[in-house]
Write an enzyme that holds these catalytic residues in place. Sequence first.
Site, PDB file in Angstrom:
ATOM      1  N   HIS A   1       0.947  -4.781  -0.998  1.00 20.35           N
ATOM      2  CA  HIS A   1      -0.508  -4.790  -0.888  1.00 20.35           C
ATOM      3  C   HIS A   1      -0.935  -4.377   0.518  1.00 20.35           C
ATOM      4  O   HIS A   1      -0.430  -4.912   1.505  1.00 20.35           O
ATOM      5  CB  HIS A   1      -0.986  -6.218  -1.189  1.00 20.35           C
TER       6      HIS A   1
ATOM      7  N   SER B   1      -8.449  -3.866  -2.042  1.00 16.94           N
ATOM      8  CA  SER B   1      -8.402  -5.302  -2.278  1.00 16.94           C
ATOM      9  C   SER B   1      -9.814  -5.826  -2.544  1.00 16.94           C
ATOM     10  O   SER B   1     -10.467  -5.400  -3.491  1.00 16.94           O
ATOM     11  CB  SER B   1      -7.735  -6.007  -1.097  1.00 16.94           C
TER      12      SER B   1
ATOM     13  N   GLU C   1       2.874  -5.401  -5.035  1.00 16.86           N
ATOM     14  CA  GLU C   1       1.711  -6.000  -4.386  1.00 16.86           C
ATOM     15  C   GLU C   1       2.046  -7.306  -3.660  1.00 16.86           C
ATOM     16  O   GLU C   1       1.638  -7.525  -2.523  1.00 16.86           O
ATOM     17  CB  GLU C   1       0.617  -6.283  -5.427  1.00 16.86           C
TER      18      GLU C   1
END
Length: 519
Positions: free
Chosen positions: A426, A208, A326
């Site tokens: 995610h 990320s 995600e």
Amino acid sequence: MRRRGRVIDRRSVLAGLAATPVAARGASADPVVATTYGRVRGVREGGVAVFRGIRYGADTAPRRFRRALPPAPWADIADATRYGLAAPQTRATEPTGEDCLFLNVWSPGLDDARRPVLVYLHGGAHAHGSGSDPLTAGGNLARRGDVVVVTLNHRLAGLGYAYLAALGGPAESGNVGNLDIVLALRWVRANIARFGGDPARVLLFGQSGGGAKVVTLMAMAEARPLFHRAVTMSGQHVTAAGPRNATRRAAVWMERAGARDPAKLARLPVDRLVAAMATPDPVEGRGEISFTSTLDHHVLARHPFYPDAPREAAHIPLICGNTHDETGYWLRDTLLKGDTDWTNLPDRLSAQMVKDMDPGFVIERYRAIYPDRTPGQILLAASTAGRSWPGHLIQAEARAALNGPTWMYQLDFPAPGGGGVLGAYHTLDIPLVFANIGVADAPTGDGPAARAVSAAMADAFVRFAATGDPNGGGLPAWPRFTLPERATMVFDTHSRVVHDPRRDERLLFAVAPYIKPGG
């Protein structure tokens, strides 16, 4: 990145803070290493030498918004058994402070084996997190791959990325968090051989915001010589913040903190600065002030992937990875509630998409492509393809245009919780890559399927760190990402290579440009 629904009480995990150098202590079996600044004492855990809270930089408080300095040498043996302070941040779940430039090392042996080195940059955008998350502890990965693992803390949010140059502040202020990482990488180059690592085989990887920093460092001339391979995990960073928007954010932060100029801001109590960071972003009109790497024409002279991939970094092997779903991370509550229907779907999708397209048109096309999917499933798929996936595609396509050695992966293995409705969301690849699926609260679970995926991913990362190529072991042949083939390793219970996965979705969103919000 901090996982929703799971707040780690790191005060109980850390059991203390990294100390300044103290006299030698502990059993004779405790590992001691002489670094360029002084000796450090760690511990042995499960056959791995572990050093927590090694100082790589001096206290940043006296040099707020400026490049950090290396630490002053010490004479006694410094305790390296406890994590150091995390950087000041909102919603902190562990002790924080401006004296935060510490790193952690896990090594199978303090010898001259010259093992590959994996340096991890934590997620949390550019505003949250630290190198002490239990899911990123390096012991299992170091033991499994016979590698040295490093995690680190650096300045975050306004203290690491507020661009104050146009307001009379230091020229480097918009990227001092990245310069902290450069300082840590210099420490690795000078010291890691003493921990059994190879300074000529350093893999820089991050998830990320950490992945975004990885590709930003690839665009920084000062950073490029310090690492030799790179992996961005869900780090869809194409552009940095532009200097005008970055100045606007810094000005609002300064005003909210009650400072009339950067010099005054540099003298205010840090708690006051942290409180002011929680102000809604003046560009996006929501959340907190979005501090991020800045195109300052100084430390960062170009965007990471605009107008192309940096040619100066084309030789660095890169893995560009993403998860299939995600946005399940951000849509967790909505998806678990299960009340998305055809009536409210357009508004919910519109709130998630970055690409400026008519949500009604997008939904119509998705219903044609996937006629059996529910509104909730379409929300998850279309929000991912219209928000989180485009940046990864741009990165891989730009690298392919330069013929730079690039591999792409997609994690399809879904989180078992919530009946699987969140998909492969995610952050889910973090415990898999670190072989930490058995850690408490790991969202992957620790079943046979998770173990198989973790083994495939962790081993591929180890091979990549060692050779600059992830191929080998029991993994199917993984071709480089090229156009038009778009070969992608799909990590799942049975990992496989797919050419141009989700092609119809990619083409649907390809008609609109990707513009980073608030950039």
